[in-house]
Design a protein around this motif. Structure first.
Motif, short mmCIF file in Angstrom:
data_model
loop_
_atom_site.label_atom_id
_atom_site.label_comp_id
_atom_site.label_asym_id
_atom_site.label_seq_id
_atom_site.Cartn_x
_atom_site.Cartn_y
_atom_site.Cartn_z
N ASP A 242 12.06 -12.14 -13.86
CA ASP A 242 11.01 -12.80 -13.86
C ASP A 242 10.72 -13.72 -12.56
OD1 ASP A 242 9.99 -12.10 -16.16
OD2 ASP A 242 10.37 -13.91 -17.26
N PHE A 243 11.65 -14.24 -12.15
CA PHE A 243 11.79 -15.03 -10.77
C PHE A 243 11.48 -14.12 -9.35
CE2 PHE A 243 14.09 -16.10 -7.03
CZ PHE A 243 13.42 -17.01 -6.24
N TYR A 244 12.49 -12.92 -9.41
CA TYR A 244 12.27 -11.98 -8.46
C TYR A 244 10.85 -11.28 -8.43
CZ TYR A 244 16.73 -12.87 -7.00
OH TYR A 244 18.00 -13.24 -6.66
N ASP A 245 10.15 -11.20 -9.55
CA ASP A 245 8.93 -10.58 -9.79
C ASP A 245 8.12 -11.71 -9.21
OD1 ASP A 245 9.92 -8.26 -10.75
OD2 ASP A 245 9.07 -8.65 -12.95
N ALA A 246 8.16 -12.71 -9.50
CA ALA A 246 7.12 -13.91 -8.81
C ALA A 246 7.15 -14.04 -7.63
CB ALA A 246 7.60 -15.15 -9.72
N ALA A 247 8.45 -13.89 -6.99
CA ALA A 247 8.57 -14.07 -5.59
C ALA A 247 8.13 -12.79 -4.48
CB ALA A 247 10.25 -14.24 -5.09
N VAL A 248 7.86 -11.79 -5.15
CA VAL A 248 7.30 -10.61 -4.28
C VAL A 248 5.64 -10.75 -4.69
CG1 VAL A 248 9.22 -9.28 -4.54
CG2 VAL A 248 7.57 -8.91 -6.23
N ALA A 249 5.15 -11.48 -5.72
CA ALA A 249 3.69 -11.45 -5.63
C ALA A 249 3.12 -11.70 -4.54
CB ALA A 249 3.41 -12.44 -6.94
N ALA A 250 1.80 -11.24 -4.34
CA ALA A 250 0.89 -11.37 -3.02
C ALA A 250 0.75 -12.65 -2.57
CB ALA A 250 -0.09 -10.51 -3.32
N ASP A 251 0.42 -13.73 -3.57
CA ASP A 251 0.06 -15.01 -3.32
C ASP A 251 1.41 -16.02 -3.74
OD1 ASP A 251 0.43 -14.87 -6.07
OD2 ASP A 251 -1.54 -15.78 -6.43
N SER A 252 2.69 -15.47 -3.34
CA SER A 252 3.58 -16.28 -3.81
C SER A 252 4.04 -17.50 -3.07
CB SER A 252 5.15 -15.38 -4.40
OG SER A 252 5.48 -15.11 -2.93
N GLY A 253 3.73 -17.36 -1.72
CA GLY A 253 3.89 -18.31 -0.84
C GLY A 253 5.65 -17.95 -0.31
N VAL A 254 6.25 -17.02 -0.83
CA VAL A 254 7.70 -16.48 -0.49
C VAL A 254 7.56 -15.08 0.36
CG1 VAL A 254 10.11 -15.88 -0.86
CG2 VAL A 254 8.57 -17.71 -2.56
N PRO A 255 7.57 -15.25 1.77
CA PRO A 255 7.49 -13.86 2.43
C PRO A 255 8.85 -12.97 2.24
CG PRO A 255 8.28 -15.77 4.00
CD PRO A 255 7.92 -16.47 2.49
N VAL A 256 8.56 -12.13 1.31
CA VAL A 256 9.61 -11.12 1.04
C VAL A 256 9.48 -9.90 1.84
CG1 VAL A 256 10.55 -9.57 -0.71
CG2 VAL A 256 9.72 -12.08 -1.38
N ARG A 257 10.51 -9.32 2.38
CA ARG A 257 10.45 -8.15 2.86
C ARG A 257 11.51 -7.08 2.34
NH1 ARG A 257 6.92 -10.70 4.44
NH2 ARG A 257 6.58 -11.29 6.64
N LEU A 258 10.96 -6.15 1.67
CA LEU A 258 11.95 -4.91 1.22
C LEU A 258 12.05 -3.83 2.33
CD1 LEU A 258 10.68 -4.94 -2.39
CD2 LEU A 258 12.30 -6.35 -1.67
N HIS A 259 13.38 -3.38 2.40
CA HIS A 259 13.58 -2.37 3.27
C HIS A 259 14.05 -1.14 2.60
CE1 HIS A 259 13.38 -5.75 6.46
NE2 HIS A 259 12.76 -4.59 6.97
N ALA A 260 13.26 0.03 2.55
CA ALA A 260 13.96 0.92 1.40
C ALA A 260 13.95 2.25 2.40
CB ALA A 260 12.61 1.45 0.42
N LEU A 261 15.12 2.87 2.10
CA LEU A 261 15.51 4.21 2.55
C LEU A 261 15.31 5.32 1.49
CD1 LEU A 261 16.60 5.80 5.15
CD2 LEU A 261 18.76 5.50 3.83
N ARG A 262 14.64 6.35 1.84
CA ARG A 262 14.09 7.34 0.66
C ARG A 262 14.73 8.72 1.29
NH1 ARG A 262 10.03 5.72 -2.78
NH2 ARG A 262 8.73 3.87 -2.38
N LEU A 263 15.14 9.58 0.29
CA LEU A 263 15.72 11.02 0.33
C LEU A 263 14.68 11.68 -0.39
CD1 LEU A 263 17.64 12.90 1.44
CD2 LEU A 263 19.15 12.36 -0.45
N ASP A 264 13.83 12.49 0.16
CA ASP A 264 12.66 13.30 -0.68
C ASP A 264 11.97 12.44 -1.41
OD1 ASP A 264 13.55 15.88 0.74
OD2 ASP A 264 15.08 16.19 -1.08
N GLY A 265 11.63 11.42 -1.10
CA GLY A 265 10.62 10.54 -1.53
C GLY A 265 11.46 9.41 -2.78
N GLU A 266 12.68 9.76 -2.96
CA GLU A 266 13.30 8.83 -3.75
C GLU A 266 14.49 7.64 -3.24
OE1 GLU A 266 17.09 9.02 -7.30
OE2 GLU A 266 16.21 10.98 -6.55
#
Length: 394
Positions: A242-266
């Motif tokens: 629940d905390f990590y979900d709340a932190a990534v919300a658009a209005d959370s005030g916590v500037p999260v940056r997720l970096h994702a590497l995909r292989l054929d979209g996965e």
């Protein structure tokens, strides 16, 4: 003007300390102190706001100590009250979910106090506490300012780990200083292996619905990895998710940056970072456990792309956390000792602090002894397989 040490000797009567059990009451002071820079996401007001709410921490178990000098904020300690084996303890709210933490301070004014004044400050804050045995401040990095460690007088301390940082002006500097010819060749070969498996793409995702959708993958990959390691998954509790979900919300005030590497979209590798000022803090990293893609080292390829990206877009310091790993050896050019700090309030708290510090020393000796560490891993794997009903590995 009196020299700092002399000023510190007479400072006790000028320090005012107030205790609050309401996060809202200390918000203005907190934001004022954090504006000058932070050492940890745990010093970010909105980060702790979401943590307190999602973990349903009662007001009675929230302790905020604010110290002022001349009517201006000097230090703030935000602490969680809990009972640990019969000992009443105050510690940082997020615990191990933030690998390193520290009090919020006005570093310039704290430096001017001198060692005696800083010791008087922490003691004045302690005197406000009742019904507590010990303050245990976990994983506090050394805080040198002009050659002076501002946390040296913060109770008794024990060095337990090392914080690893990558600090560069741009990607070119990082590439030149941290990657020799052999390293570049190795990275290129792994990248070619991954490219041969399909289409590789890399993306940065900020707060919002897209980031929220990525968390399912992040926690599934981490859970699988913890099973492999034979250790308890610290993210399995619903309130933690629940905390990590709340932190990534658009209005959370916590500037999260997720970096994702995909292989054929996965998604095959993912990193959960928080960007504060010119710093990036990595809290979680994950990688697919599928054996077929391991030769391409998706985790290392993801980090390589992060390094190639963030230092040319404003990041100057990338905190990768404490504890030695291969990726930190490759990329981090700054190492900072990390300490446990203990401030005993009662005799019981003093005994508990000594016992806990002794246990940490013993655990560190195990980690530094390859033979002992190997034995512990074998025993841990056996226990894990017994719990799951499987035969232990031969």
């Amino acid at each position: 003007m009196a020299p700092p040490e002399q000023a510190g000797a007479d400072i006790s009567s000028l320090i005012t300390v107030r205790l609050s059990q309401s996060l809202d009451e200390v918000e203005s002071v907190w934001r004022e102190l954090q504006a000058s820079g932070v050492e940890s996401p745990g010093q970010n007001f909105d980060f702790i706001r979401h943590w307190v709410r999602t973990q349903a921490i009662a007001a009675a178990d929230q302790v905020y100590l604010v110290a002022e000098l001349g009517g201006m904020p000097l230090a703030l300690l935000a602490l969680h009250r809990h009972l640990r084996k019969g000992v009443r303890v105050l510690s940082f709210f997020p615990g191990a979910h933030v690998g390193w933490n520290a009090p919020l301070i006005d570093s310039a004014r704290l430096l001017a106090l001198g060692a005696t004044g800083r010791r008087a400050l922490w003691q004045a804050m302690l005197r406000k506490l009742k019904g507590i045995d010990v303050i245990h401040l976990r994983a506090v990095p050394e805080c040198p300012v002009d050659g002076v460690d501002l946390f040296a007088e913060l109770g008794h301390s024990l060095v337990t780990d090392t914080l690893y940082r990558a600090s560069f002006a741009n990607w070119e500097e990082a590439n030149t200083l941290q990657r020799n010819k052999s390293r570049r060749k190795h990275d290129r070969q792994q990248g070619e292996k991954l490219d041969a498996m399909g289409t590789v793409t890399f993306e940065e995702v900020g707060n919002g619905p897209e980031a929220l959708a990525l968390l399912d993958t992040l926690f599934a990959q981490r859970a699988a990895r913890f099973v492999e390691m034979g250790v308890t998954d610290p993210f399995c509790a619903a309130s933690v998710r629940d905390f990590y979900d709340a932190a990534v919300a658009a209005d959370s005030g916590v500037p999260v940056r997720l970096h994702a590497l995909r292989l054929d979209g996965e998604v095959v590798a993912l990193r959960y970072n928080i960007a504060l000022g010119d710093r990036l803090f990595c809290l979680i990293s994950s990688m697919s456990t599928a054996p077929a893609i391991h030769p391409g080292s998706p985790g290392k390829q993801c980090l390589l792309r992060v390094m190639q990206t963030v230092f040319d877009t404003g990041t100057r310091v990338f905190d990768m956390g404490s504890g030695f790993t291969d990726e930190k050896r490759h990329w981090c050019n700054v190492q900072i000792p990390v300490r446990e700090h203990y401030l005993a309030v009662t005799p019981l708290g003093g005994v508990a602090a000594k016992f806990h510090a002794g246990w940490l020393r013993f655990r560190r000796e195990i980690k530094s002894n390859p033979r002992l560490l190997a034995m512990i891993k074998v025993l841990r794997a056996g226990v894990s397989h017994q719990r799951s009903g499987e035969a232990p590995p031969s």
